[in-house]
Scaffold this motif. Sequence first.
Motif, PDB file in Angstrom:
ATOM      1  N   MET A  21      33.090  38.642  33.491  1.00 59.75           N
ATOM      2  CA  MET A  21      32.413  37.993  34.600  1.00 59.75           C
ATOM      3  C   MET A  21      31.083  38.706  34.896  1.00 59.75           C
ATOM      4  SD  MET A  21      33.938  35.344  35.617  1.00 59.75           S
ATOM      5  CE  MET A  21      35.508  34.549  35.331  1.00 59.75           C
ATOM      6  N   PRO A  22      30.119  38.005  35.494  1.00 57.50           N
ATOM      7  CA  PRO A  22      28.807  38.596  35.716  1.00 57.50           C
ATOM      8  C   PRO A  22      28.846  39.771  36.683  1.00 57.50           C
ATOM      9  CG  PRO A  22      28.762  36.227  36.005  1.00 57.50           C
ATOM     10  CD  PRO A  22      30.189  36.627  35.930  1.00 57.50           C
ATOM     11  N   THR A  23      27.964  40.728  36.489  1.00 55.01           N
ATOM     12  CA  THR A  23      27.764  41.786  37.468  1.00 55.01           C
ATOM     13  C   THR A  23      26.810  41.272  38.536  1.00 55.01           C
ATOM     14  OG1 THR A  23      25.843  42.693  36.331  1.00 55.01           O
ATOM     15  CG2 THR A  23      28.009  43.501  35.640  1.00 55.01           C
ATOM     16  N   HIS A  24      26.606  42.068  39.568  1.00 56.56           N
ATOM     17  CA  HIS A  24      25.678  41.628  40.622  1.00 56.56           C
ATOM     18  C   HIS A  24      24.279  41.411  40.056  1.00 56.56           C
ATOM     19  CE1 HIS A  24      23.948  41.211  44.624  1.00 56.56           C
ATOM     20  NE2 HIS A  24      22.983  42.009  44.210  1.00 56.56           N
ATOM     21  N   PRO A  84      39.579  31.992  38.960  1.00 62.36           N
ATOM     22  CA  PRO A  84      38.731  33.020  38.341  1.00 62.36           C
ATOM     23  C   PRO A  84      37.450  32.487  37.727  1.00 62.36           C
ATOM     24  CG  PRO A  84      41.030  33.330  37.723  1.00 62.36           C
ATOM     25  CD  PRO A  84      40.947  32.016  38.431  1.00 62.36           C
ATOM     26  N   GLU A  85      37.480  31.293  37.170  1.00 59.34           N
ATOM     27  CA  GLU A  85      36.294  30.743  36.502  1.00 59.34           C
ATOM     28  C   GLU A  85      35.212  30.322  37.484  1.00 59.34           C
ATOM     29  OE1 GLU A  85      39.869  30.382  33.972  1.00 59.34           O
ATOM     30  OE2 GLU A  85      39.403  29.724  36.019  1.00 59.34           O
ATOM     31  N   ILE A  86      35.569  30.148  38.742  1.00 61.41           N
ATOM     32  CA  ILE A  86      34.589  29.795  39.771  1.00 61.41           C
ATOM     33  C   ILE A  86      33.998  31.090  40.307  1.00 61.41           C
ATOM     34  CG2 ILE A  86      34.236  28.702  42.013  1.00 61.41           C
ATOM     35  CD1 ILE A  86      36.484  26.763  41.307  1.00 61.41           C
ATOM     36  N   PRO A 104      34.731  40.683  43.942  1.00 61.27           N
ATOM     37  CA  PRO A 104      33.546  41.474  43.575  1.00 61.27           C
ATOM     38  C   PRO A 104      32.555  40.711  42.701  1.00 61.27           C
ATOM     39  CG  PRO A 104      35.558  42.754  43.268  1.00 61.27           C
ATOM     40  CD  PRO A 104      35.982  41.347  43.551  1.00 61.27           C
ATOM     41  N   ASP A 105      33.032  39.695  41.977  1.00 59.86           N
ATOM     42  CA  ASP A 105      32.153  38.954  41.059  1.00 59.86           C
ATOM     43  C   ASP A 105      31.711  37.616  41.622  1.00 59.86           C
ATOM     44  OD1 ASP A 105      34.706  37.838  40.989  1.00 59.86           O
ATOM     45  OD2 ASP A 105      34.555  37.245  38.897  1.00 59.86           O
TER      46      ASP A 105
END
Length: 304
Positions: free
Chosen positions: A1-4, A165-167, A191-192
């Motif tokens: 998943m992407p970081t900030h 999770p995918e959203i 967090p993501d």
Amino acid sequence: MPTHADHPVAGVTIPLVTALDERGRPDAAAVQPLLAHVAAAGITTLMLAGTNGEGPLLSDGDVRAYTADVSARWRELVGERARVTVTVAGAGTRETLHRIEGLADVELDAVVALAPFYFRHTEHELLAHFRAIAAQGRPVVVYNSPGYTGNAFTVPLMRSLIEVPEIIGLKDSSGDLALLGQFCALAKQRPDFRVAQGVEWRMADALQAGAAGVVPGVGMLAPALCVELFRHGVRGDHTEAARLQREVDELAALFAIRPGCSGVVATKSALHLLGLCPPHAAPPFQPYTEDELAAVKDVLRRIR
């Protein structure tokens, strides 16, 4: 998943117009000056085929071809920091999934999924719609735009969506600052997960409420102004962000020139006057009159 740092809705996202030729065909080459303009201001993220991009008025084939070409051009221009998302809008789940399938071979950082439109749906039906989209395997940003879909997000719905999770994010264009604040509070559970504000006249307030990003249509006209506002807002300098917001609001006066056209013709007319994009919009949109263009020119004098 992407970081900030590389999240698809963090920072300033440009909801890019779809450049059309005189026959109404998407023309990715014609948007190149606009891409260079926003990249020079430090923009790294584009959202294609949204409201400003006239996505619901274009065929899935046109959206796919334009997205593929613009995405490639943008990544060449910006490099590894480039991010591209595309809005998928359908009257129902089947049409929305069909549009996502058409983008299968296009490099994207996320799809931005609207609620269905035309019919009003229950919360259970909306949750099923977004779960079906999430099951397609792409990162998904859900898009709350009740003025266009008629199906508003609620806090209980968002609480359920954040559990998928995918959203990975939300773009909120409701204009309801209290609701946005509740969505930002919910986002802290993941967090993501990030929240972006899609209403340009609420950017400073949204950043103060905890939004991680903004998606201003006027960012195509004054990207550096929007980037500056964002930087002050996330640093907590809300007085300066509010001052810059007033400058943004002056530009947003474009959207009142012809009420009801969602800003598409206003934005394209202004971009054309600046030499950044053709003025053509998909039917039934009509070109501005000479008097309307004079009003656009008056607003553009305020750009710094």
